[in-house]
Enzyme design. Structure first.
Site, PDB file in Angstrom:
ATOM      1  N   ASP A   1       3.974 -16.369  30.543  1.00 35.27           N
ATOM      2  CA  ASP A   1       5.048 -15.724  29.947  1.00 35.27           C
ATOM      3  C   ASP A   1       6.185 -16.108  31.155  1.00 35.27           C
ATOM      4  O   ASP A   1       7.370 -16.686  30.809  1.00 35.27           O
ATOM      5  CB  ASP A   1       5.032 -14.106  30.030  1.00 35.27           C
ATOM      6  CG  ASP A   1       3.816 -13.894  28.849  1.00 35.27           C
ATOM      7  OD1 ASP A   1       3.546 -14.613  27.934  1.00 35.27           O
ATOM      8  OD2 ASP A   1       3.308 -12.683  28.899  1.00 35.27           O
ATOM      9  N   SER A   2       5.870 -15.854  32.298  1.00 32.09           N
ATOM     10  CA  SER A   2       7.064 -16.047  33.195  1.00 32.09           C
ATOM     11  C   SER A   2       7.361 -17.506  33.323  1.00 32.09           C
ATOM     12  O   SER A   2       8.351 -17.811  33.455  1.00 32.09           O
ATOM     13  CB  SER A   2       6.588 -15.444  34.567  1.00 32.09           C
ATOM     14  OG  SER A   2       5.456 -16.075  35.065  1.00 32.09           O
TER      15      SER A   2
ATOM     16  N   GLY B   1       2.859 -17.540  37.739  1.00 34.06           N
ATOM     17  CA  GLY B   1       2.066 -18.529  37.370  1.00 34.06           C
ATOM     18  C   GLY B   1       1.488 -18.261  35.915  1.00 34.06           C
ATOM     19  O   GLY B   1       0.910 -19.167  35.299  1.00 34.06           O
TER      20      GLY B   1
ATOM     21  N   GLU C   1      -1.969  -9.292   3.944  1.00 34.88           N
ATOM     22  CA  GLU C   1      -1.913  -9.840   5.639  1.00 34.88           C
ATOM     23  C   GLU C   1      -3.176 -10.012   6.042  1.00 34.88           C
ATOM     24  O   GLU C   1      -3.436 -10.465   7.012  1.00 34.88           O
ATOM     25  CB  GLU C   1      -1.147  -8.921   6.295  1.00 34.88           C
ATOM     26  CG  GLU C   1      -1.718  -7.451   6.394  1.00 34.88           C
ATOM     27  CD  GLU C   1      -1.292  -6.535   5.254  1.00 34.88           C
ATOM     28  OE1 GLU C   1      -0.840  -6.907   4.173  1.00 34.88           O
ATOM     29  OE2 GLU C   1      -1.510  -5.389   5.654  1.00 34.88           O
TER      30      GLU C   1
ATOM     31  N   HIS D   1      -3.528  -5.302   0.581  1.00 33.23           N
ATOM     32  CA  HIS D   1      -3.112  -5.674   1.950  1.00 33.23           C
ATOM     33  C   HIS D   1      -3.194  -7.375   1.726  1.00 33.23           C
ATOM     34  O   HIS D   1      -4.169  -8.014   1.984  1.00 33.23           O
ATOM     35  CB  HIS D   1      -3.892  -5.354   2.997  1.00 33.23           C
ATOM     36  CG  HIS D   1      -3.609  -4.055   3.349  1.00 33.23           C
ATOM     37  ND1 HIS D   1      -2.806  -3.306   3.951  1.00 33.23           N
ATOM     38  CD2 HIS D   1      -4.312  -2.890   2.810  1.00 33.23           C
ATOM     39  CE1 HIS D   1      -2.627  -2.099   3.893  1.00 33.23           C
ATOM     40  NE2 HIS D   1      -3.849  -1.858   3.506  1.00 33.23           N
TER      41      HIS D   1
ATOM     42  N   CYS E   1       0.987  -1.093  -0.133  1.00 33.22           N
ATOM     43  CA  CYS E   1      -0.105  -0.206   0.111  1.00 33.22           C
ATOM     44  C   CYS E   1       0.829   1.250   0.006  1.00 33.22           C
ATOM     45  O   CYS E   1       1.481   1.572  -0.922  1.00 33.22           O
ATOM     46  CB  CYS E   1      -1.002  -0.014   1.127  1.00 33.22           C
ATOM     47  SG  CYS E   1      -2.411   1.182   0.979  1.00 33.22           S
TER      48      CYS E   1
END
Ligand code: XMP
Length: 526
Positions: free
Chosen positions: A242-243, A239, A185, A183, A92
């Site tokens: 991610d961690s 918990g 995507e 586009h 674009c």
């Protein structure tokens, strides 16, 4: 000093760079490329060629933009990019920019094209050669532009035109520079994934090296290398996904030289702290430390009603508790955090972004504590973190856990947080979650939870007047929490949750359902 930063991605085997001109779909382009098995990074549009060249990308993508290339001060990239010999795809605005920079012409179209359009293929190479494009419906695409390329630059061929005869795709095969007016995507361009795949693998010569397995191998190697033979690392474990993924990576890389601290602020959902402790005591034997700090947090929050102030207090208290524990353990050099890519972008580290809420897990901790920081997930989207977690053997209960805000239920209790309100909200939230699970909808939703409002209303329970608080239920669908739509939950489910909450929790007078999307709302209430 930070490790695992974009410019430090030595562990990444190959990459594509997306120069972001502020287009609404830039993040989506990144996701699609990663899904195709190629690592990519979003960088600001004005990143210098020197910096780009240093990271040796296999290809460069120029994103869309709300701007017009013909306007004064239109955002532009370093022109050296077009002479660098690296394959380029402009999407674009990106196509209009490269067309203009390379000697073509761009003008405001007679009519703007927004939405679904179809295009006719003029040249199949390199984008449209798959059998898929034999079908007429395959040549549908999603347009969102006012400007158009009216003359392609010297050396460029027109590869496709839209039904209005606008140039839809151009390419210079020799220089490997291409442009798409539409586009690829977005979901509404069905052939988009073929187009991107052809660019990545045929034009750029990428090799699908971005897999959860390759990420784990590279990350473990990198962590081992950074931490060395005798250093120690500490990690705050909540918990959450991610961690937990960070913890499992550290455990795999350096074993007993990794220590995990669970700061239990008492603001988790019903039974959650217990489950976290049970799981990690078992899986990270001897390395896991549970600090029960509920009273400390609640007393700091006493009398506080302002949402940002609550976040600030919780953030500061979290640092204090963590610091006390971590420093008491002596000789630790590194701190590992579960910062993920959207955090990096949303916190403005990549390019300017307005701070809507202070997400306390981003920034803050490290400098003060004097540890060196490692952020092994800095490059990952949330869904990629889950895939990596599965690769590491994390249990489903963790992998499927909903995103949960660092400040916990404190931002779901409007007004002052007290022990009594916490327990009321925990019960209401547990009922709602149970009902969503029973209805089999948990995996379709991004988040679903209860909020305790500070509104008191009149109701009737038994034959008596009842005066009590309103519980709000919130359920959203989302791809990445940047935007979200309120979930169209079945009325039967809402009814059952409402009946149970008002029936089983005597204080609650009323239940309402939140039908606000993001924007204009945010997912959390505070
Ligand atoms: P909002 O409410 O900004 O939330 O639409 C977007 C996503 O972020 C989560 N959230 C947080 N996560 N610390 C976190 O780790 C925070 O302070 C925080 N505040 C919101 C929220 O649950 C949603 O998934």
């Amino acid at each position: 000093m930070k490790h695992f930063l974009a410019e430090d991605s030595g562990s990444i085997r190959e990459k594509v760079i997306i120069l972001d001109f502020g287009g609404q779909y830039s993040m989506l382009i990144a996701r699609r490329i990663r899904e195709a098995g190629v690592y990519c990074e979003l960088l600001p549009y004005n990143t210098s060629w020197m910096q780009i060249e240093k990271s040796k990308p296999a290809g460069i993508i120029l994103s869309g933009s709300p701007a017009s290339v013909n306007q004064e001060h239109a955002p532009s990239c370093d022109p050296a990019i077009f002479k660098g010999g690296i394959p380029i795809l402009g999407i674009c605005y990106g196509m209009q920019l490269l067309a203009k920079e390379m000697g073509g012409e761009v003008e405001r179209g007679i009519r703007s094209e927004f939405g679904r359009t179809s295009f006719a293929i003029v040249e199949a190479e390199p984008f449209f050669k798959d059998d898929f494009f034999q079908e007429e419906s395959a040549c549908c695409c999603w347009m969102s532009h006012q400007d158009e390329v009216i003359k392609s630059p010297p050396g460029f061929n027109v590869l496709a035109r839209t039904e209005n005869n606008t140039i839809a795709a151009i390419g210079d095969h020799q220089k490997k520079i291409y442009g798409l007016q539409f586009h690829p995507e977005v979901f509404h361009t069905p052939g988009g994934r073929y187009i991107l795949k052809n660019f990545l693998f045929d034009v750029c010569g990428c090799n699908r090296t971005w897999t959860p397995q390759s990420f784990v191998e590279d990350a473990v190697e990198k962590i081992t290398e950074i931490i060395g033979e005798d250093q120690k690392v500490v990690c705050a474990l909540s918990g959450g996904v991610d961690s937990s993924v960070v913890a499992f990576l550290l455990d795999r890389a350096v074993g007993e030289r990794a220590v995990f601290i669970f700061v239990d602020h008492g603001l988790l959902r019903l039974e959650e702290a217990k489950q976290v402790v049970e799981l990690y005591n078992e899986r990270l034997k001897g390395q896991f430390i549970h600090v029960n700090a509920k009273e400390r947090f609640l007393s700091s929050l006493a009398g506080v009603t302002d949402p940002e102030e609550k976040r600030r207090i919780i953030g500061a208290e979290f640092i204090n508790v963590f610091k006390d524990k971590a420093l008491s353990m002596g000789d630790i050099t590194y701190l590992a955090q579960g910062t993920i890519y959207p955090d990096v972008i949303e916190s403005g580290s990549v390019y300017g972004a307005a701070v809507i809420k202070t997400h306390h897990n981003v920034g803050g901790l490290p400098e003060e504590l004097g540890f060196k920081l490692i952020e092994p997930l800095r490059e990952l989207f949330k869904d990629e973190v889950r895939l990596v977690g599965a690769e590491l053997g994390l249990p489903g209960s963790v992998l499927k856990r909903q995103p949960f805000p660092g400040p916990g239920l404190a931002v779901r209790i409007i007004g002052e947080v007290t022990d009594e309100k916490l327990s009321l909200l925990q019960q209401a939230d547990a009922i709602f979650r149970e009902e969503v699970l029973q209805a089999g909808l948990s995996e379709e939703l991004w988040q679903y939870f209860a909020v305790l409002t500070d509104v008191q209303v009149v109701g009737v329970k038994g034959d008596d007047r009842h005066y009590g608080p309103v519980i709000a239920l919130r359920a959203v669908v989302s791809e990445d929490a940047m935007t979200a739509d309120w979930a169209r939950l079945p009325h039967d489910l809402l009814e059952k949750a409402s009946m149970r909450i008002t029936g089983e929790i005597s204080k609650v007078a009323r239940v309402v359902y939140d039908i606000t999307s993001k924007p204009p709302g945010t997912i959390e209430w505070e």
